[in-house]
Design an enzyme around this catalytic site. Structure first.
Site, PDB file in Angstrom:
ATOM      1  N   HIS A 204       0.800  -1.228   0.000  1.00 35.48           N
ATOM      2  CA  HIS A 204       0.000   0.000   0.000  1.00 35.48           C
ATOM      3  C   HIS A 204       0.837   1.284   0.000  1.00 35.48           C
ATOM      4  CE1 HIS A 204       0.815  -0.319   4.340  1.00 35.48           C
ATOM      5  NE2 HIS A 204       0.590   0.981   4.400  1.00 35.48           N
TER       6      HIS A 204
HETATM    7  C1  UD1 Z   1      -2.647   5.436   5.573  1.00 32.21           C
HETATM    8  C2  UD1 Z   1      -1.407   6.074   6.193  1.00 32.21           C
HETATM    9  C3  UD1 Z   1      -0.244   5.101   6.116  1.00 32.21           C
HETATM   10  C4  UD1 Z   1      -0.602   3.753   6.722  1.00 32.21           C
HETATM   11  C5  UD1 Z   1      -1.873   3.229   6.082  1.00 32.21           C
HETATM   12  C6  UD1 Z   1      -2.289   1.993   6.796  1.00 32.21           C
HETATM   13  C7  UD1 Z   1      -1.254   8.511   5.945  1.00 32.21           C
HETATM   14  C8  UD1 Z   1      -0.583   9.615   5.209  1.00 32.21           C
HETATM   15  N1  UD1 Z   1      -1.028   7.276   5.473  1.00 32.21           N
HETATM   16  O1  UD1 Z   1      -2.359   5.228   4.206  1.00 32.21           O
HETATM   17  O2  UD1 Z   1       0.854   5.632   6.829  1.00 32.21           O
HETATM   18  O3  UD1 Z   1       0.457   2.861   6.493  1.00 32.21           O
HETATM   19  O4  UD1 Z   1      -2.922   4.217   6.208  1.00 32.21           O
HETATM   20  O5  UD1 Z   1      -3.162   1.212   6.070  1.00 32.21           O
HETATM   21  O6  UD1 Z   1      -1.949   8.747   6.886  1.00 32.21           O
HETATM   22  N2  UD1 Z   1      -9.546   3.807   1.234  1.00 32.21           N
HETATM   23  C9  UD1 Z   1     -10.679   3.049   1.134  1.00 32.21           C
HETATM   24  N3  UD1 Z   1     -11.281   2.674   2.300  1.00 32.21           N
HETATM   25  C10 UD1 Z   1     -10.828   3.011   3.524  1.00 32.21           C
HETATM   26  C11 UD1 Z   1      -9.683   3.793   3.597  1.00 32.21           C
HETATM   27  C12 UD1 Z   1      -9.042   4.187   2.445  1.00 32.21           C
HETATM   28  O7  UD1 Z   1     -11.131   2.716   0.056  1.00 32.21           O
HETATM   29  O8  UD1 Z   1     -11.438   2.613   4.540  1.00 32.21           O
HETATM   30  C13 UD1 Z   1      -8.856   4.198  -0.017  1.00 32.21           C
HETATM   31  C14 UD1 Z   1      -9.306   5.550  -0.561  1.00 32.21           C
HETATM   32  O9  UD1 Z   1      -9.313   5.479  -1.957  1.00 32.21           O
HETATM   33  C15 UD1 Z   1      -8.179   6.463  -0.115  1.00 32.21           C
HETATM   34  C16 UD1 Z   1      -6.973   5.542  -0.159  1.00 32.21           C
HETATM   35  O10 UD1 Z   1      -7.464   4.263   0.222  1.00 32.21           O
HETATM   36  O11 UD1 Z   1      -8.041   7.576  -0.927  1.00 32.21           O
HETATM   37  C17 UD1 Z   1      -5.848   5.956   0.758  1.00 32.21           C
HETATM   38  O12 UD1 Z   1      -6.313   6.114   2.101  1.00 32.21           O
HETATM   39  P1  UD1 Z   1      -5.528   7.092   3.111  1.00 32.21           P
HETATM   40  O13 UD1 Z   1      -6.107   6.958   4.472  1.00 32.21           O
HETATM   41  O14 UD1 Z   1      -5.439   8.451   2.545  1.00 32.21           O
HETATM   42  O15 UD1 Z   1      -4.067   6.540   3.087  1.00 32.21           O
HETATM   43  P2  UD1 Z   1      -3.522   5.057   3.164  1.00 32.21           P
HETATM   44  O16 UD1 Z   1      -2.877   4.749   1.866  1.00 32.21           O
HETATM   45  O17 UD1 Z   1      -4.593   4.163   3.669  1.00 32.21           O
HETATM   46  N1  UDP Z   2      -3.597  -6.188   8.738  1.00 35.91           N
HETATM   47  C1  UDP Z   2      -4.838  -6.798   8.816  1.00 35.91           C
HETATM   48  N2  UDP Z   2      -5.413  -7.264   7.667  1.00 35.91           N
HETATM   49  C2  UDP Z   2      -4.796  -7.161   6.449  1.00 35.91           C
HETATM   50  C3  UDP Z   2      -3.535  -6.542   6.395  1.00 35.91           C
HETATM   51  C4  UDP Z   2      -2.957  -6.052   7.550  1.00 35.91           C
HETATM   52  O1  UDP Z   2      -5.401  -6.929   9.891  1.00 35.91           O
HETATM   53  O2  UDP Z   2      -5.383  -7.608   5.453  1.00 35.91           O
HETATM   54  C5  UDP Z   2      -3.000  -5.639   9.971  1.00 35.91           C
HETATM   55  C6  UDP Z   2      -1.594  -6.095  10.268  1.00 35.91           C
HETATM   56  O3  UDP Z   2      -1.593  -7.314  10.984  1.00 35.91           O
HETATM   57  C7  UDP Z   2      -1.051  -4.944  11.108  1.00 35.91           C
HETATM   58  C8  UDP Z   2      -1.770  -3.737  10.526  1.00 35.91           C
HETATM   59  O4  UDP Z   2      -2.878  -4.239   9.805  1.00 35.91           O
HETATM   60  O5  UDP Z   2      -1.453  -5.111  12.468  1.00 35.91           O
HETATM   61  C9  UDP Z   2      -0.816  -2.994   9.608  1.00 35.91           C
HETATM   62  O6  UDP Z   2      -1.503  -2.065   8.867  1.00 35.91           O
HETATM   63  P1  UDP Z   2      -0.928  -1.480   7.518  1.00 35.91           P
HETATM   64  O7  UDP Z   2       0.011  -2.425   6.883  1.00 35.91           O
HETATM   65  O8  UDP Z   2      -2.111  -1.049   6.733  1.00 35.91           O
HETATM   66  O9  UDP Z   2      -0.206  -0.147   8.010  1.00 35.91           O
HETATM   67  P2  UDP Z   2       1.300   0.206   8.405  1.00 35.91           P
HETATM   68  O10 UDP Z   2       1.694  -0.668   9.534  1.00 35.91           O
HETATM   69  O11 UDP Z   2       2.139   0.029   7.191  1.00 35.91           O
HETATM   70  O12 UDP Z   2       1.227   1.649   8.775  1.00 35.91           O
END
Ligand code: UD1
Ligand code: UDP
Length: 360
Positions: A204
């Site tokens: 991601h």
């Molecule tokens: C965010 C965090 C990242 C973290 C990740 C965990 C920031 C800048 N980034 O990234 O550090 O590792 O979360 O997963 O805060 N979306 C959905 N459904 C949801 C949420 C998001 O469809 O419930 C999609 C939307 O298209 C959105 C995109 O994911 O635009 C990105 O979501 P966003 O929360 O902006 O950033 P992440 O890439 O999830």
């Molecule tokens: N995780 C989950 N389901 C998934 C993928 C990840 O429950 O399909 C959990 C994972 O075990 C960890 C957390 O989500 O606890 C990590 O989130 P993510 O990788 O989105 O964010 P990051 O740690 O990179 O900020």
């Protein structure tokens, strides 16, 4: 009574806040949980509350997705009402997401003391939004809870007073360890028709999934790994459109699925031969589970997962070769548990918070 307000917003926050909340509750501290709504799909949010036995958020700000500016600003505007109404004695923020830095900026302007859980991690890569969020948040917080020792040095180097820093261990690992006896590996194996030997991948990071050109190269590499071992990919919504457009599903060994609930994900990872990831949390979880992990990034803010754990940084160009090497190793290679990743970080944090509140 003094109120502690926790601000959470996205998937990786939830396994971090749970142990802190529970330990503070056991010590009789009055708490509120605010969910910014940065993540909102059931699989990215609600499922964690159900599976990790977290309290219902007292407030969900419902901010949703947007550009960095829109998301950060909307969180600040919505949080301001909540902070002014609640007047917390302490705001606690977690990790490095936009919700973390938005809450930190706001609380500092309102002169509300703050604690940062997972302070001092540094990738030294300012192209990552998380690195900006971490650095700003740490500067503003009164209590800095550190998960691994090198973070103390990073904070000191940036001029923070060591009196603010507390090396407490890793609350995300508290959640992992306390979840192990709730896993249903046989159920997961049947539900997803898992073979005996398989890999799990999560993706991601913007640098990996936002540009179609980069995604095409990554997909070719993943297909190369899928020639060696079937790969199960619970896909974060961020990269889905690009990965599908780049043809990720065009290999019989690739199994795309929606994001998994925490317990299903951990069970799938625990039973796997190899993990490919760009996640922060997954690097830590594979360290404790002893599953080989290849992190598809040029750097990590979690080097302890390399020095003590099973993690290796890999380039996309090296991915297939590195996967081959990792798969050829004997399973269960020896590794050392990082210090204080022992399941008691939440309690250490709570003890420090309680004594800080008493002095307050
Ligand atoms: C965010 C965090 C990242 C973290 C990740 C965990 C920031 C800048 N980034 O990234 O550090 O590792 O979360 O997963 O805060 N979306 C959905 N459904 C949801 C949420 C998001 O469809 O419930 C999609 C939307 O298209 C959105 C995109 O994911 O635009 C990105 O979501 P966003 O929360 O902006 O950033 P992440 O890439 O999830
Ligand atoms: N995780 C989950 N389901 C998934 C993928 C990840 O429950 O399909 C959990 C994972 O075990 C960890 C957390 O989500 O606890 C990590 O989130 P993510 O990788 O989105 O964010 P990051 O740690 O990179 O900020």
């Amino acid at each position: 009574m003094q109120l502690v307000v926790h601000v959470t917003g996205a998937r990786p926050n939830f396994p971090k806040v749970g142990p802190v909340w529970k330990a503070l509750a056991a010590r009789g501290v009055q708490q509120r949980l605010i969910h910014t709504g940065q993540h909102y799909d059931d699989r990215m949010s609600e499922v964690f509350f159900r599976q990790l036995d977290l309290p219902r958020p007292d407030i969900n700000l419902g901010v949703g997705s947007g550009s960095h500016a829109v998301q950060t600003a909307n969180i600040m505007v919505a949080l301001e009402q909540a902070f002014l109404a609640e007047r917390p004695a302490l705001v606690m923020v977690y990790g490095d997401i936009n919700s973390t830095v938005a809450a930190a900026l706001l609380a500092s302007k309102l002169q509300i003391p703050m604690a940062h859980v997972e302070a001092g991690l540094r990738s030294f890569d300012m192209t990552m939004p998380e690195e900006i969020n971490r650095r700003v948040t740490d500067q503003l917080c009164d209590l800095l809870f550190v998960t691994s020792p090198e973070a103390i040095g990073h904070l000191a180097h940036e001029g923070m007073d060591t009196a603010r820093m507390h090396f407490v261990g890793n609350p995300m690992i508290d959640t992992l360890l306390s979840s192990l006896d709730k896993l249903d590996p046989a159920g997961v194996r049947t539900e997803f028709a898992l073979p005996d030997r398989y890999a799990v991948a999560t993706l991601h990071r913007p640098a990996n999934v936002d540009s179609l050109d980069a995604v095409r190269v990554l997909v070719t590499a993943l297909h190369g790994v899928a020639d060696l071992v079937p790969i199960y990919i619970p896909l974060h919504p961020r990269g889905r459109a690009n990965l599908v457009e780049a043809g990720i599903e065009g290999h019989p060994g690739i199994h795309l699925m929606d994001p998994l609930g925490y317990l299903e994900f951990i069970a799938m990872v625990r039973g796997s031969a190899l993990v490919l990831t760009d996640s922060g949390g997954v690097q830590e979880e594979t360290t404790i589970l002893g599953v080989p992990c290849l992190t598809m990034r040029p750097n990590t803010e979690r080097p302890i997962t390399i020095s003590h754990g099973t993690n290796r940084l890999v380039t996309v160009a090296d991915l297939v070769a590195e996967a081959g090497i990792a798969l050829a190793r004997e399973p269960g290679a020896a590794h050392v548990t990082p210090p204080l990743w022992d399941g008691h970080a939440g309690e250490r944090i709570a003890d420090i918070v309680v004594s800080w509140l008493e002095q307050g």
